[in-house]
Design an enzyme around this catalytic site. Structure first.
Site, short mmCIF file in Angstrom:
data_model
loop_
_atom_site.label_atom_id
_atom_site.label_comp_id
_atom_site.label_asym_id
_atom_site.label_seq_id
_atom_site.Cartn_x
_atom_site.Cartn_y
_atom_site.Cartn_z
N ARG A 103 0.76 -1.09 0.01
CA ARG A 103 0.00 -0.10 0.03
C ARG A 103 0.67 1.13 0.16
NH1 ARG A 103 -4.03 -2.23 4.41
NH2 ARG A 103 -5.38 -3.54 3.35
N CYS A 132 -9.65 -1.23 4.97
CA CYS A 132 -11.21 -1.04 4.95
C CYS A 132 -11.72 0.09 5.70
CB CYS A 132 -11.82 -2.22 6.13
SG CYS A 132 -10.89 -2.89 7.40
N ARG A 245 -11.65 -1.77 18.41
CA ARG A 245 -12.40 -3.17 17.96
C ARG A 245 -13.81 -3.21 19.01
NH1 ARG A 245 -11.44 -5.36 13.27
NH2 ARG A 245 -9.40 -6.26 13.58
N HIS A 252 -18.08 -1.44 9.69
CA HIS A 252 -17.20 -0.37 10.51
C HIS A 252 -17.86 0.86 10.71
CE1 HIS A 252 -13.99 -3.20 10.53
NE2 HIS A 252 -13.39 -2.68 9.78
#
Lengths: 350, 350
Positions: A103, A132, A245, A252
């Site tokens: 990335r 994500c 989390r 999300h």
């Protein structure tokens, strides 16, 4: 291998949570496929998967697996991508990699089609799919960036367990049952499979996703910070993230604070600007208790935005709540969109 | 009614989640009580509660109930406080009110002893206990405020269901079981008992706590904003809040961003400053995955602070994670602390 009606596609990590959603998305989008290979680690090889009425046997991924493959959709973990992406590229495959391996590689475009589709033109065989939690935030921010410019972004996330894989989802469900039954629990996976300690996720919130860096931020937080700057071509933009989390299976959520560079539009103008954004679905009517929620996002490719309001003290600052299915727009859907961009921009021929 | 060994105390809302914790806290702190009355609405009157080995019958609260009562600890809802607090005050009782009824009343001090204990001196019969999510944040911010001054605060909350009452906890547990069993669910309470629509809390995150105001913020968010300014005597301090309900039974978590007014101390200095704060317990060692979590806070009076780090772009800005038991420091414990402050400052005599 490609015939005139489609492309030769290989999916690496076909048996995982994201792999499953990539297959669903290719099907839902009617992506033209002439030849499909389903690949995995040795451990999962041999499994059978049905796609468009045809049964496929999952094969162990090897360098030779990519002979004749035009598009490789990779989501089998960073180290596997590091090993096999160069092998695939050597054989002429364009790899769309859903891991963090490439990335931040400056030779690899990092693409969210709603934001920087044209960056796929600069690929050297590999195109990276962002994290994500980054994807849904940049989709939401892009119309604001275009209209007013961005000055500062602060995000606190509320992330689902499926982002940590199917085993983590299983752990959350079993553990929830154990807590409800007042039994002893034995956390073994979350917050991070590969880290030293494991904690209760059921009926809890864990402020750690991925391991910690030396600077006190987690890798997940640094991904959001660095990837946002790269995708938006805003290397100087201040971005801060706290990643948490939750005991949510999929979807999300993010609480985002943004300051704009130019002007100080009121909340109605900002809402209107969000509504023009590609990929965004507004869900924002407090009087009717309408706002995005994780459980409502599951299975949908939209980035949902709501709770939009101006800061009460700073006239160029806004708060909003953005929710998306982390396995779809956060992963599989964006991956397939990148494949579509390759087609659309003529970088690949059927 | 008071004898020389203690105070005459009445608890209004004795059968609720907070009432139960007030009794536990009075006992744990050995608060000297000569005479105890347990009061409730008509509905709960008649219940039996044992305290310090003695069984009490809960009585329906009436104006006359407060005859001879020195300290009234109220947590039976805002409208009941509105009705009965003036009646109690008329009879010489000092009311410590745990509802939102009087918090922003300029004649009523709003007190977190670690921050503004001396404000109890200004009471006119009523002292208000702040909102749970506010209390833990101001306790955490106070040492930073004292050392460097505050310039801006932005908080995103991760709030537990017990803040909405015992019925809401029951709903969360039953609903979680239904979701695990893949049964249909019928939300009836959360996010807000008295609002129009009810949503799934199990395995979800709901960005609404309390009802919405005209300005797009919820009352819970406005409580955090306004109460923080009042408690800290910082009427001009920019404070912003996004409040979110999670499927957590007890323990509120908060992701806080703070800019300081003077200087730009590094993360180690800020950590050290937090560690000097009254009521704060530091849990902050990323290398050992040590940070505060809701499930670890249950039953403890501490305000736990961790994930402390400097913003990567702004040298006078910091992020941290603060967790506390919303029924204890967020409610019962702070209420009893205020009673202790009355004693300590000589405002009440045994």
């Amino acid at each position: 291998m490609a015939n005139e009606t489609g492309y030769s596609v290989a999916i690496l990590g076909a048996t995982g949570a994201v792999g499953e959603q990539i297959l669903n998305t290719l099907d839902n989008k009617n992506f033209p496929i002439s030849d499909l290979k389903l690949l995995s680690s040795k451990r999962s090889a041999g499994k059978k998967i049905t796609f468009r009425g045809q049964e496929y046997t999952v094969e162990e991924a090897k360098p030779e697996s990519f002979e004749g493959v035009q598009i490789g959709l990779f989501s089998a973990g960073g180290s596997i991508s590091k090993d096999l992406a160069p092998e695939a590229v050597k054989r002429g495959t364009i790899v769309i990699d859903n891991t963090s391996a490439y990335r931040m590689d400056e030779n690899v475009p990092l693409v969210v089609p709603e934001v920087n589709e044209e960056d796929v033109n600069n690929h050297n065989g590999i195109i990276a799919n962002p994290n994500c939690s980054t994807i849904q935030m940049v989709v939401a921010l892009e119309p604001i960036r275009k209209a007013y410019g961005l000055k500062k972004v602060i995000v606190s996330t509320y992330q689902a367990v499926s982002g940590a894989g199917l085993d983590a989802v299983e752990e959350m469900k079993e553990q929830s049952q154990e807590v409800l039954d007042e039994k002893e629990i034995n956390p073994e996976i979350l917050p991070v499979g590969g880290d030293k300690k494991h904690y209760q996720i059921a009926f809890n919130a864990i402020p750690q996703i991925d391991k910690f860096q030396e600077n006190g931020y987690t890798f997940e937080e640094m991904k959001m910070i660095n990837e946002t700057k790269k995708i938006m071509h805003e290397s100087e933009l201040p971005v801060a993230a706290t990643c948490v989390r939750l005991p949510v299976e999929t979807g999300h959520s993010e609480s985002v604070y943004v300051e704009v560079e130019n002007g100080s539009p009121d909340a109605a103008e900002i809402k209107n600007t969000f509504s023009t954004g590609e990929g965004i679905t507004l869900k924002d009517d407090p009087s009717q208790q309408v706002y995005p929620m994780a459980v409502d996002s599951v299975g949908l490719p939209d980035v949902f935005v709501g709770r939009i309001r101006r800061d009460l003290d700073q006239s160029n600052a806004y708060h909003f709540w953005v929710v998306s299915d982390n396995l779809l727009k956060g992963a599989a859907f964006n991956t397939v969109q990148i494949a579509e961009s390759l087609v659309k921009l003529g970088l690949i021929k059927a």
